[in-house]
Design a protein around this motif. Structure first.
Motif: not given
Length: 290
Positions: A187-192, A194
């Protein structure tokens, strides 16, 4: 050579005495003929004189001549008998010597000569026989060794198994050939999020992408099946039970997470196909409901 010289001497003696006997016989016959002629003219035994008118002196001369011829005949007869006896002895000696010479020559060529050759042999045949037997023994041993080596090589050729060797290689180097850990979503900078997300703007693109993936997966499946059949025909055998056991040992030897060793080369395509189809169908359904 001594026997031949002796035989030649005896033969010449016999020939000489025989010639003398013939000559003495000729002279004896001539003396007998002359004596008979003289006796026919002079008469013998006090008979009547066959020729009348001859003087007493002539009769006396004829009687003397008859006595001389008789003495000559007796002398030549004795000479003939003597020569005949010598000829007989010489002939007997010649025949005996001839028989002895023939026997000696026969003995030399039949008995003595083979013995002489055997004495000059000096063990040649026995030495040659031992050498040839040693050579034959070495050649037979070499042939047996070569045959044994060929049998071992034939067994090695018959025992060639590519699948078993591949599994053994995988088992010897589990770290290099075990599947690595699955890549996880970073994940990038809080991107949850999936999961694959679908929007109305992306529905057509995702549907087209799904169709392309299904077509591609079907073609890959067919291609892998053909490759698998070709490999089976090329190898001429199927993976044996030993290969299966080796594969299981390889799976157990890998570190956690346990790697999956597939029995078919196209099994990952099936899982990928089911994964993509499931997720795309789910997101398309959610999008349609929204």
């Amino acid at each position: 050579m001594k026997l031949l010289n002796e035989l030649y001497t005896v033969m010449k003696t016999y020939h000489m005495y025989h010639v003398e006997t013939i000559s003495a016989e000729t002279k004896l016959r001539e003396a007998e003929r002359q004596e008979g002629r003289v006796k026919g003219l002079s008469g013998t035994g006090g008979g009547v004189e066959p020729v009348f008118g001859l003087r007493i002196e002539e009769r006396h001369q004829r009687r003397n001549a008859a006595r001389k011829m008789e003495k000559m005949r007796e002398k030549r007869k004795a000479k003939y008998s003597e020569n005949k006896l010598k000829t007989l002895k010489a002939r007997n000696e010649y025949l005996l010597t001839l028989e002895a010479t023939n026997a000696s020559v026969f003995k030399y060529y039949i008995h003595d000569l083979p013995d002489i050759i055997d004495c000059c042999d000096l063990g040649y045949h026995s030495s040659l026989s031992r050498a040839l037997r040693t050579y034959l023994s070495a050649e037979l041993s070499l042939e047996a060794s070569r045959r044994a080596g060929l049998e071992v090589l034939e067994g090695a050729v018959e025992g060639l198994d590519p699948a078993r060797d591949r599994q053994r290689l995988l088992g010897l180097y589990p770290t290099a050939f075990c599947p690595p850990l699955r890549f996880s979503f970073q994940a990038h900078m809080g991107d949850a999020v999936t999961q694959i997300a679908s929007q109305p703007q992306l529905q057509a693109e995702l549907t087209l992408r799904l169709t392309q993936l299904q077509t591609r997966l079907a073609s890959l499946k067919i291609e892998n099946e053909e490759v698998g059949h070709s490999d089976t025909r090329t190898l001429g055998r199927t993976p044996s039970a030993a290969s299966t056991r080796t594969a299981r040992l390889t799976e157990r030897s890998c570190s956690a997470p346990r790697p999956i060793v597939h029995t078919q080369s196209w099994s990952w395509l099936q899982r990928l196909e089911s994964f993509l189809i499931t997720h795309l169908n789910v997101h398309l359904t959610i999008t349609n409901c929204a």
